[in-house]
Design a protein around this motif. Structure first.
Motif, PDB file in Angstrom:
ATOM      1  N   ASP A 492       0.746  -1.053   0.056  1.00  7.88           N
ATOM      2  CA  ASP A 492       0.046   0.117   0.055  1.00  7.88           C
ATOM      3  C   ASP A 492       0.895   1.297  -0.013  1.00  7.88           C
ATOM      4  N   TYR A 493       0.802   1.845  -1.159  1.00  9.28           N
ATOM      5  CA  TYR A 493       1.663   3.119  -1.212  1.00  9.28           C
ATOM      6  C   TYR A 493       1.043   4.268  -2.051  1.00  9.28           C
ATOM      7  N   ASP A 494       0.909   5.449  -1.812  1.00 16.24           N
ATOM      8  CA  ASP A 494      -0.182   6.193  -2.544  1.00 16.24           C
ATOM      9  C   ASP A 494       0.635   6.944  -3.743  1.00 16.24           C
ATOM     10  N   TYR A 495       1.037   6.013  -4.590  1.00 16.33           N
ATOM     11  CA  TYR A 495       1.745   6.670  -5.787  1.00 16.33           C
ATOM     12  C   TYR A 495       0.639   7.528  -6.538  1.00 16.33           C
ATOM     13  N   SER A 496       1.317   8.654  -7.135  1.00 12.22           N
ATOM     14  CA  SER A 496       0.524   9.439  -8.075  1.00 12.22           C
ATOM     15  C   SER A 496       0.585   8.741  -9.510  1.00 12.22           C
ATOM     16  N   ILE A 497      -0.400   9.085 -10.416  1.00 13.64           N
ATOM     17  CA  ILE A 497      -0.461   8.525 -11.494  1.00 13.64           C
ATOM     18  C   ILE A 497       0.848   8.729 -12.526  1.00 13.64           C
ATOM     19  N   GLU A 498       1.414  10.104 -12.080  1.00 12.19           N
ATOM     20  CA  GLU A 498       2.733  10.650 -12.596  1.00 12.19           C
ATOM     21  C   GLU A 498       3.780   9.890 -12.295  1.00 12.19           C
ATOM     22  N   GLU A 499       3.910   9.477 -11.026  1.00 14.45           N
ATOM     23  CA  GLU A 499       5.119   8.667 -10.506  1.00 14.45           C
ATOM     24  C   GLU A 499       5.048   7.151 -11.185  1.00 14.45           C
ATOM     25  N   LEU A 500       3.849   6.582 -11.058  1.00 12.16           N
ATOM     26  CA  LEU A 500       3.663   5.205 -11.869  1.00 12.16           C
ATOM     27  C   LEU A 500       4.182   5.291 -13.184  1.00 12.16           C
ATOM     28  N   ALA A 501       3.892   6.442 -13.912  1.00 15.26           N
ATOM     29  CA  ALA A 501       4.286   6.545 -15.436  1.00 15.26           C
ATOM     30  C   ALA A 501       5.645   6.522 -15.531  1.00 15.26           C
ATOM     31  N   ILE A 502       6.208   7.239 -14.471  1.00 11.55           N
ATOM     32  CA  ILE A 502       7.830   7.519 -14.611  1.00 11.55           C
ATOM     33  C   ILE A 502       8.500   5.845 -14.397  1.00 11.55           C
ATOM     34  N   LEU A 503       7.910   5.278 -13.338  1.00 12.97           N
ATOM     35  CA  LEU A 503       8.394   3.963 -13.152  1.00 12.97           C
ATOM     36  C   LEU A 503       7.981   3.001 -14.380  1.00 12.97           C
ATOM     37  N   CYS A 504       7.116   3.100 -14.928  1.00 12.41           N
ATOM     38  CA  CYS A 504       6.686   2.358 -16.252  1.00 12.41           C
ATOM     39  C   CYS A 504       7.644   2.474 -17.264  1.00 12.41           C
ATOM     40  N   ALA A 505       8.119   3.780 -17.386  1.00  9.33           N
ATOM     41  CA  ALA A 505       9.067   4.082 -18.512  1.00  9.33           C
ATOM     42  C   ALA A 505      10.621   3.814 -17.850  1.00  9.33           C
ATOM     43  N   HIS A 506      10.903   3.721 -16.994  1.00 12.52           N
ATOM     44  CA  HIS A 506      12.160   4.104 -16.795  1.00 12.52           C
ATOM     45  C   HIS A 506      13.012   3.183 -15.533  1.00 12.52           C
ATOM     46  N   ASP A 507      12.111   2.495 -14.849  1.00  8.90           N
ATOM     47  CA  ASP A 507      12.557   1.585 -13.611  1.00  8.90           C
ATOM     48  C   ASP A 507      13.629   0.568 -14.187  1.00  8.90           C
ATOM     49  N   LYS A 508      14.777   0.436 -13.810  1.00  3.76           N
ATOM     50  CA  LYS A 508      15.646  -0.253 -14.124  1.00  3.76           C
ATOM     51  C   LYS A 508      15.567  -1.958 -13.762  1.00  3.76           C
ATOM     52  N   ASN A 509      14.662  -1.962 -12.720  1.00  2.53           N
ATOM     53  CA  ASN A 509      14.344  -3.483 -12.296  1.00  2.53           C
ATOM     54  C   ASN A 509      13.191  -3.731 -13.353  1.00  2.53           C
ATOM     55  N   PRO A 510      13.215  -4.859 -13.870  1.00  2.00           N
ATOM     56  CA  PRO A 510      12.273  -5.441 -15.009  1.00  2.00           C
ATOM     57  C   PRO A 510      10.990  -5.785 -14.250  1.00  2.00           C
ATOM     58  N   PHE A 511      11.149  -6.245 -13.144  1.00  2.00           N
ATOM     59  CA  PHE A 511       9.801  -6.818 -12.376  1.00  2.00           C
ATOM     60  C   PHE A 511       8.918  -5.516 -11.741  1.00  2.00           C
ATOM     61  N   ALA A 512       9.852  -4.555 -11.212  1.00  2.00           N
ATOM     62  CA  ALA A 512       9.055  -3.345 -10.718  1.00  2.00           C
ATOM     63  C   ALA A 512       8.509  -2.545 -11.853  1.00  2.00           C
ATOM     64  N   LEU A 545      -2.591   5.800 -22.446  1.00  2.00           N
ATOM     65  CA  LEU A 545      -2.179   5.729 -23.962  1.00  2.00           C
ATOM     66  C   LEU A 545      -0.448   6.084 -24.317  1.00  2.00           C
ATOM     67  N   ASP A 546      -0.225   6.994 -23.182  1.00  2.00           N
ATOM     68  CA  ASP A 546       1.386   7.443 -23.464  1.00  2.00           C
ATOM     69  C   ASP A 546       2.203   6.476 -23.048  1.00  2.00           C
ATOM     70  N   VAL A 547       1.975   5.638 -21.916  1.00  2.00           N
ATOM     71  CA  VAL A 547       2.769   4.683 -21.352  1.00  2.00           C
ATOM     72  C   VAL A 547       2.894   3.792 -22.389  1.00  2.00           C
ATOM     73  N   LEU A 597      -7.116   0.761 -26.264  1.00  2.00           N
ATOM     74  CA  LEU A 597      -5.732   0.929 -26.563  1.00  2.00           C
ATOM     75  C   LEU A 597      -5.342   0.231 -27.989  1.00  2.00           C
ATOM     76  N   GLY A 598      -6.341  -0.496 -28.210  1.00  2.00           N
ATOM     77  CA  GLY A 598      -6.008  -1.192 -29.640  1.00  2.00           C
ATOM     78  C   GLY A 598      -6.544  -0.483 -30.687  1.00  2.00           C
ATOM     79  N   SER A 599      -7.253   0.316 -30.569  1.00  2.00           N
ATOM     80  CA  SER A 599      -7.678   1.335 -31.844  1.00  2.00           C
ATOM     81  C   SER A 599      -6.821   2.516 -31.703  1.00  2.00           C
ATOM     82  N   ALA A 600      -6.423   3.192 -30.502  1.00  2.00           N
ATOM     83  CA  ALA A 600      -5.695   4.394 -30.543  1.00  2.00           C
ATOM     84  C   ALA A 600      -4.341   3.994 -30.977  1.00  2.00           C
ATOM     85  N   HIS A 601      -3.877   2.865 -30.879  1.00  2.00           N
ATOM     86  CA  HIS A 601      -2.393   2.549 -31.237  1.00  2.00           C
ATOM     87  C   HIS A 601      -2.311   1.529 -32.530  1.00  2.00           C
TER      88      HIS A 601
END
Length: 820
Positions: A492-512, A545-547, A597-601
């Motif tokens: 349980d951690y109060d991530y913001s959507i923006e924080e999650l987007a950064i982790l989705c794009a850049h986290d060096k740990n593949p699982f995370a 969509l961006d992620v 996601l299918g139609s937009a991309h």
């Protein structure tokens, strides 16, 4: 019960038993499948063959003589080493076998029949020649090559990774069509469900190949973790199963990563870890929240067959993995050596294993206490870890506080006096900045830290709440939490959507990084669930969509890993995040996200498909399998959004497919999303092509079960000549898959499918109580559903509970679900 009154202390007892294997539909004890005889003795099948003190701590040395008609049963097999074969009068013959290692009767095995045999001679590390064999139905021998090669790879891996060598002169695998489980580790004579042995590119998918290798490895590894050292009693089941699942997970990860460059190997291991965690979350986490919740070492049971659960197996493996994490690879290997030094040839307990590991841990960390770790064995439920941080920009410190909690679950609720104690949770944490660069963590002044791993650190959470203060953190960090899923907990951690987007794009740990994508999409689906529940207009958050666009176009990522990164969370995982569960609105929300996601991309999905679509000789290697996985995922997104180009590509792929993965990868989304006039001719073609192959027809029944638009289609499938409830594989392929994974029809508002489920539980119970009990567990969490689903589910459970002569297996499941 048998009473023997004799003053003798040593005597020979002969018991003559009579049974009727051909009438044994339970598939426990001695039974007939096809024209051959097989046994299944775990957990309590041996008592169906003869009188015996049927407990795992009763260990005996077995000499077995088999006598049969030579024409009908030319092959007579049992455990251990073959001593003698000879012909007898009247076209009969006999074989004598000896297992030199004492074993409990649940590991006894007998097979008699006529089979194809594939074999090879291999050499152990000590230089002994051993014979490896796979026996299968006549005409199927060509499909056993992968299983035989997997067996040899498992043998070599166990020697290298754990120093454990095959101790018999031969090792045999026998294939059976009718089997309640995946396989059985009988000493030297493993009996396998055909679905975990037979494979060729035309009939088996990439998932089948991976599963065969894993299960062959699992049963082989039991030779030491289960056979040489076995359970004192069935409460200790996870002693052998949790440990051996961990070993087969590591085996598969090593096989996936072998011969790959370092970064590709890291990605391959991450794919395996993600797969294992997904399986845990879809099966074990719901179990931990339901009426059958139990510790990995249960305190009581009514029917032992009901405790071959995801908790004992998968959660048990996670608890072994945590010990591996705390000790490190070399420390864990030393602990395993110590375990075998102390207990080889014995029937022991989970405590005995932990004692061996604790002895190594306390040598490495003399000031630390390992006793708290034992709470994992005695307490049920999935702990929650709340994470809070305080970043001080002036002092350049970041304080991380972890607080754990775990509510009472299952039978624990019946004990108000019970006070749950804190768990020992190894919590892997890392920090990155806004650009995705790793932030170095100085742990030199910190306590309760095990080790650093790839710019991260393992925090040892042993108390209800603990705080660690990291120094010299010069910029505000983004937390990368529970890396590699270092413990089976909720975070349980109060991530913001923006924080999650950064982790989705850049986290060096593949699982995370994958975890962040799962959390991001889960939040959006759950938000949309409420939108659909109130019939409001829906739109997708542009950040999603961006992620997805970023990860779709990140060519630095391995295809197999990208496929997982772009896959939406499973419905069963989402159900655990929703209270009350509203299955139809959740289904609608998830489909909306997929289709958007299918139609937009669409263009990017088409490009991804073309980049990964390669025609050539089939290979199950991780690179090729990963490309097929990503390609078929792209196809599913396209077809779900009704892309005409996607449907065209799927039709072409189906017709030109040179392997089962591509054929099913095209057919599955067409059945689910394309008009019936397009999909049904292909389904009929698939049926006609493979109707003589039972394993492929199981796949067809599953495809049809998942794509069915009403209950009438399921009833129609049950009326086809190829369907039978007597075969567990066929029942699982149609009934289990429909009830577990066809949300739209199974959870229809009129409750008709719930009553269908109740009828089939009762019908199965008359034939095979073990399979029926597993099927009954589909309703475990009925109380968490919203009305009217909840009331309809309760009524269906009551129908089963009132069924006359209900087996002990199913009675235990239903009574616990209804709390009666």
């Amino acid at each position: 019960m048998l009473f023997i009154n004799t003053p003798l202390t040593k005597f020979k007892l002969t018991i003559v038993s009579i049974c009727n294997p051909s009438a044994n539909s339970t598939l426990m004890g001695l039974y007939v499948s096809g024209k051959s005889f097989f046994t299944q003795c775990e957990a309590e099948g041996f008592r169906r063959i003869t009188f015996f003190p049927d407990r795992p701590d009763v260990m005996s040395e077995y000499f077995v003589t088999l006598n049969a008609d030579k024409t009908r049963f030319p092959m007579l097999l049992s455990n251990g080493n073959l001593l003698e074969q000879k012909d007898l009068e009247n076209n009969r013959h006999e074989a004598k076998w000896h297992d030199p290692f004492k074993k409990p009767c649940y590991l006894f095995a007998l097979v008699a029949g006529d089979f194809d045999v594939r074999e090879k001679t291999s050499t152990t590390r000590s230089g002994r020649e051993v014979l490896l064999q796979v026996y299968s139905d006549k005409g199927s021998g060509e499909q056993t090559l992968w299983a035989l090669d997997s067996l040899e790879r498992a043998m070599f891996w166990d020697e290298k990774r754990f120093g454990l060598e095959l101790d018999l002169n031969r090792f045999m695998i026998v294939v059976v069509r009718d089997f309640n489980m995946g396989a059985m580790e009988n000493k030297g004579l493993n009996i396998f469900n055909a679905s975990y042995v037979l494979a060729d590119p035309e009939t088996a998918t990439d998932t089948n190949y991976t599963g065969i290798e894993a299960v062959v490895g699992h049963e082989y590894f039991h030779n030491w973790t289960g056979n040489r050292v076995t359970c004192r009693d069935w409460f200790q089941l996870s002693l052998k199963e949790g440990l051996t699942v961990f070993r087969d997970q590591e085996f598969t990860a090593d096989m996936m990563a072998r011969n790959l460059p370092e970064q590709a190997a890291l990605s391959a291991r991450a794919v395996k870890r993600i797969d294992d965690v997904t399986r845990l979350r879809t099966a074990q986490f719901p179990e931990d929240a339901g009426p059958m919740a139990h510790p990995i070492r249960p305190d009581s049971y009514q029917e032992i067959g009901n405790f071959y659960t995801s908790t004992v197996y998968e959660k048990g493996a996670e608890i072994i993995r945590m010990q591996h994490t705390l000790l490190g690879e070399q420390g864990f290997r030393t602990g395993m050596d110590e375990y075998f030094r102390r207990h080889d040839g014995q029937a022991v307990t989970c405590d005995d294993f932990v004692n061996a590991m604790e002895s190594i841990y306390t040598k490495q960390y003399p000031q630390k206490d390992f006793a708290v770790f034992r709470h994992w064995y005695s307490q049920a439920g999935t702990p929650r870890v709340k994470v809070e941080i305080i970043y001080d920009e002036v002092k350049q410190t970041c304080a991380v506080t972890l607080t754990q909690s775990c509510e009472k679950v299952g039978v624990e609720k019946l004990h108000p006096e019970l006070e749950k104690k804190p768990f020992f949770i190894p919590f892997h944490i890392g920090m990155i900045d806004a650009e995705g660069n790793s932030i170095a963590l100085d742990v030199s002044s910190l306590e309760n830290v095990t080790t650093t791993i790839n710019d991260g650190v393992i925090l040892e959470l042993k108390e209800p709440s603990q705080t660690w203060i990291f120094q010299r953190i010069s910029r505000r960090p983004f937390l990368s939490l529970l890396r590699d899923f270092s413990a089976p907990v909720y975070v349980d951690y109060d991530y913001s959507i923006e924080e999650l987007a950064i982790l989705c794009a850049h986290d060096k740990n593949p699982f995370a990084r994958w975890e962040a994508a799962q959390e991001l999409s889960s939040r959006e689906i759950l938000r949309l669930c409420q939108v659909f529940e109130h019939d409001e207009p829906a739109s997708l958050n542009p950040i999603i969509l961006d992620v997805w666009k970023h990860n779709l176009t990140d060519r630095s990522l391995d295809s197999g890993y990208r496929a997982w990164l772009l896959t939406l969370p499973a419905e069963k995982i989402l159900f655990e995040k929703l209270s009350p569960i509203t299955p139809l609105s959740l289904y609608q929300a998830r489909e909306f996200v997929r289709q958007t996601l299918g139609s937009a991309h669409e263009k990017l999905w088409l490009e991804t498909y073309q980049q990964n679509h390669h025609q050539g000789e089939y290979s199950p290697d991780p690179i090729s399998a990963g490309q097929r996985s990503l390609k078929n995922l792209a196809l599913a997104y396209l077809i779900s959004s009704q892309s005409k180009q996607g449907i065209k590509l799927a039709l072409q792929q189906y017709q030109s497919a040179q392997n089962m993965t591509d054929r099913m990868g095209a057919l599955s989304p067409l059945l689910n999303y394309a008009p019936r006039e397009i999909s049904q001719p292909l389904s009929q073609d698939f049926n006609q092509r493979f109707q003589d192959n039972p394993l492929v027809m199981d796949k067809w029944f599953t495809l049809e079960a998942l794509a069915a638009k009403d209950l009438q289609q399921i009833n129609g499938l049950m009326q086809t000549p190829l369907f039978t409830l007597r075969n567990p594989n066929r029942a699982r392929a149609l009934l289990f898959q429909f009830c577990i994974n066809n949300t739209l029809v199974f959870h229809a508002k009129d409750g008709s499918a719930y009553q269908f489920w109740a009828d089939k539980v009762c019908e199965l119970d008359r034939l095979n109580p073990e399979v029926a009990a597993r099927f009954a567990r589909i309703m475990d969490n009925w109380q968490r559903y919203a009305s009217p689903n909840k009331e309809f589910m309760q009524k269906a459970l009551q129908t089963v509970a009132q069924y006359p002569k209900l087996s002990k297996n199913t009675t235990e499941i239903v009574s616990k679900a209804l709390n009666i």
